[in-house]
Design a protein around this motif. Structure first.
Motif, PDB file in Angstrom:
ATOM      1  N   ILE A   1       0.836  -1.205   0.000  1.00  0.00           N
ATOM      2  CA  ILE A   1       0.000   0.000   0.000  1.00  0.00           C
ATOM      3  C   ILE A   1       0.866   1.248   0.000  1.00  0.00           C
ATOM      4  O   ILE A   1       0.594   2.214  -0.723  1.00  0.00           O
ATOM      5  N   ASP A   2       1.930   1.229   0.805  1.00  0.00           N
ATOM      6  CA  ASP A   2       2.853   2.370   0.836  1.00  0.00           C
ATOM      7  C   ASP A   2       3.801   2.350  -0.362  1.00  0.00           C
ATOM      8  O   ASP A   2       4.069   3.391  -0.973  1.00  0.00           O
ATOM      9  N   ASP A   3       4.299   1.181  -0.708  1.00  0.00           N
ATOM     10  CA  ASP A   3       5.271   1.095  -1.798  1.00  0.00           C
ATOM     11  C   ASP A   3       4.679   1.527  -3.129  1.00  0.00           C
ATOM     12  O   ASP A   3       5.398   2.040  -4.005  1.00  0.00           O
ATOM     13  N   CYS A   4       3.369   1.331  -3.302  1.00  0.00           N
ATOM     14  CA  CYS A   4       2.697   1.709  -4.553  1.00  0.00           C
ATOM     15  C   CYS A   4       1.772   2.918  -4.379  1.00  0.00           C
ATOM     16  O   CYS A   4       1.033   3.257  -5.303  1.00  0.00           O
ATOM     17  N   ASP A   5       1.843   3.557  -3.208  1.00  0.00           N
ATOM     18  CA  ASP A   5       1.037   4.758  -2.947  1.00  0.00           C
ATOM     19  C   ASP A   5      -0.430   4.518  -3.322  1.00  0.00           C
ATOM     20  O   ASP A   5      -1.043   5.277  -4.078  1.00  0.00           O
ATOM     21  N   VAL A   6      -1.006   3.458  -2.780  1.00  0.00           N
ATOM     22  CA  VAL A   6      -2.394   3.086  -3.089  1.00  0.00           C
ATOM     23  C   VAL A   6      -3.345   3.985  -2.299  1.00  0.00           C
ATOM     24  O   VAL A   6      -3.368   3.945  -1.067  1.00  0.00           O
ATOM     25  N   VAL A   7      -4.143   4.790  -3.012  1.00  0.00           N
ATOM     26  CA  VAL A   7      -5.087   5.697  -2.353  1.00  0.00           C
ATOM     27  C   VAL A   7      -6.542   5.292  -2.592  1.00  0.00           C
ATOM     28  O   VAL A   7      -7.443   5.818  -1.936  1.00  0.00           O
ATOM     29  N   HIS A   8      -6.768   4.408  -3.546  1.00  0.00           N
ATOM     30  CA  HIS A   8      -8.119   3.867  -3.782  1.00  0.00           C
ATOM     31  C   HIS A   8      -8.018   2.350  -3.628  1.00  0.00           C
ATOM     32  O   HIS A   8      -7.742   1.639  -4.592  1.00  0.00           O
ATOM     33  N   ALA A   9      -8.217   1.856  -2.425  1.00  0.00           N
ATOM     34  CA  ALA A   9      -8.015   0.426  -2.173  1.00  0.00           C
ATOM     35  C   ALA A   9      -9.346  -0.303  -2.041  1.00  0.00           C
ATOM     36  O   ALA A   9     -10.259   0.168  -1.366  1.00  0.00           O
ATOM     37  N   HIS A  10      -9.462  -1.429  -2.730  1.00  0.00           N
ATOM     38  CA  HIS A  10     -10.583  -2.351  -2.535  1.00  0.00           C
ATOM     39  C   HIS A  10     -10.022  -3.563  -1.788  1.00  0.00           C
ATOM     40  O   HIS A  10      -9.270  -4.357  -2.355  1.00  0.00           O
ATOM     41  N   ILE A  11     -10.394  -3.693  -0.543  1.00  0.00           N
ATOM     42  CA  ILE A  11      -9.849  -4.740   0.323  1.00  0.00           C
ATOM     43  C   ILE A  11     -10.895  -5.823   0.521  1.00  0.00           C
ATOM     44  O   ILE A  11     -12.035  -5.542   0.891  1.00  0.00           O
ATOM     45  N   PHE A  12     -10.502  -7.081   0.299  1.00  0.00           N
ATOM     46  CA  PHE A  12     -11.410  -8.205   0.485  1.00  0.00           C
ATOM     47  C   PHE A  12     -10.756  -9.231   1.408  1.00  0.00           C
ATOM     48  O   PHE A  12      -9.628  -9.652   1.141  1.00  0.00           O
TER      49      PHE A  12
END
Length: 434
Positions: free
Chosen positions: A302-313
């Motif tokens: 999440i940090d390494d790819c700067d994920v700001v729109h995450a869909h978590i399952f």
């Protein structure tokens, strides 16, 4: 006069298909539940939607379609609330809605073609959704969707361009290209065109102002598509990548086709070429055999790819899939890991939203006229309806829901307005810690 109701669950492809169904239904007293089967929770949500529809409209015909219905037609036909079950291929045919068979579900694996939808308007959306691809030829070990959607197939470019051109002429400022495996577009068509070639032709031959892409498989982003995402102003600076995990062993057991290093590298290239691009990702918590160290690698992604729109399952064992037969992570651990990923993603998103304060953004205004999204898909709500002319100095209220204040101003859903993003005194910024 009867008004049909469409309950669309799951992906953007379902949204596009729901509008075709709406056009085919006319004025029938029917509730259609267009189902999702991506997780067991999605199937449960479908069943809940069916029961709710029967309670709210006891005299209406209740029809179930979509992936869950395609995979388990008998199970849904057995529900006392259900009148008919229609398959994923059949639901886009006028015959299915004129027929009376209680179950009309064919062999989705035999479907070889797909076509753009009949919909010329999207009743509940300011943006238009256009199917360009359907089905999937990959067999990830956790996924049941190929059995609901069939094998991969693509819409010829000419038909896509004709549909998008008509939507642009009708006033739609933003179009979203949808598909089950969007980046696999083209190998079944003459000349084997790529998604990048399709996007290039859309930009050349239509006047659509904002083109957005739904979920992409990062390993299939070729140089042509990369250059368009990175450098074309009309392609929105927002990618949603189907990562699923951030650990190489888990990716291998999922039968994904990329490594962790490749995921990080493609995001680094995109961010270097277009710094304002926002990254979204699908991530699964608690996949079979995942230990603490493997989970930590996904958490770090999440940090390494700067994920700001995450869909978590949290991982959901789907009957008949290989992963369901692997050693399972305990449900409570899956749930806890999903919560940890969501918290990490929320923290990352909050920092990103805060960085937008003081910038000017072009917002596509959405219903009811007090909200919209930036090109990078940050949601902003306004205290007053937005007018067609540019406005400035409206407060930044990302994700905050509510009715617009009374105003004599005109609300233009679907317009694009420039807005100076500012902090609002006394207002809690949803997604940003108070």
């Amino acid at each position: 006069m009867s008004v049909p109701q469409i309950v669309s669950l799951g992906c953007r492809l379902n949204i596009a298909e729901s509008e075709t169904i709406r056009a085919l239904l006319g004025q029938r007293d029917t509730v259609v539940v267009n189902s999702c089967a991506v997780t067991n929770a999605a199937v449960s949500e479908t069943r809940a939607a069916i029961r709710r529809a029967r309670r709210e409209r006891p005299g209406a015909e209740i029809v179930v379609t979509g992936c869950a219905a395609q995979i388990d037609p008998a199970g849904f036909a057995a529900m006392p609330e259900v009148d008919r079950v229609i398959g994923n291929a059949e639901k886009l045919s006028s015959h299915a809605w004129e027929a009376f068979e209680p179950v009309l579900v064919g062999d989705i694996m035999q479907v070889r073609e797909t076509a753009p939808h009949l919909a010329s308007a999207f009743a509940e959306h300011a943006r238009a959704f256009v199917e360009v691809q359907n089905g999937c030829d990959h067999r990830c070990t956790f996924c049941a969707i190929p059995y609901g959607r069939g094998n991969g197939r693509s819409v010829p470019a000419g038909a896509v361009i004709e549909r998008i051109g008509a939507l642009a002429d009708a006033g739609y400022r933003e179009v979203v290209l949808t598909g089950v495996d969007l980046t696999s577009y083209g190998p079944d068509l003459p000349g084997r065109p790529s998604l990048g070639q399709l996007v290039e032709r859309i930009l050349t031959h239509t006047k659509v102002e904002r083109l957005r892409l739904s979920s992409l498989d990062s390993v299939e982003i070729d140089d042509r598509l990369f250059d368009l995402i990175a450098g074309e102003r009309r392609v929105m600076p927002h990618v949603h990548l189907s990562f699923q995990a951030g650990d190489d062993m888990i990716l291998k057991r999922m039968k994904r086709r990329h490594s962790r290093a490749q995921a990080v590298a493609v995001v680094a290239r995109l961010k270097t070429a277009r710094p304002d691009i926002a990254v979204g990702a699908d991530l699964i918590a608690g996949f079979p055999t995942e230990d603490d160290a493997m989970f930590a690698n996904t958490r770090a992604l999440i940090d390494d790819c700067d994920v700001v729109h995450a869909h978590i399952f949290p991982y959901s064992p789907r009957e008949g899939t290989p992963a369901a037969r692997m050693p399972q992570v305990r449900p409570e651990v899956r749930k806890a890991r999903a919560a940890e990923l969501r918290a990490a993603a929320a923290e990352r998103k909050a920092a990103w939203l805060a960085s937008l304060v003081g910038t000017t953004q072009e917002i596509l205004v959405e219903r009811p006229g007090d909200r919209g999204h930036t090109p990078a898909f940050a949601e902003i709500s306004f205290p007053l309806p937005v007018r067609a002319e540019p406005v400035e100095a409206l407060p930044f209220l990302p994700g905050k829901k509510g009715s617009p204040s009374t105003s004599s101003g005109r609300t233009d859903v679907g317009c694009v307005s420039q807005i100076l993003v500012t902090a609002s005194d006394g207002a809690r910024l949803s997604g940003i810690p108070a």
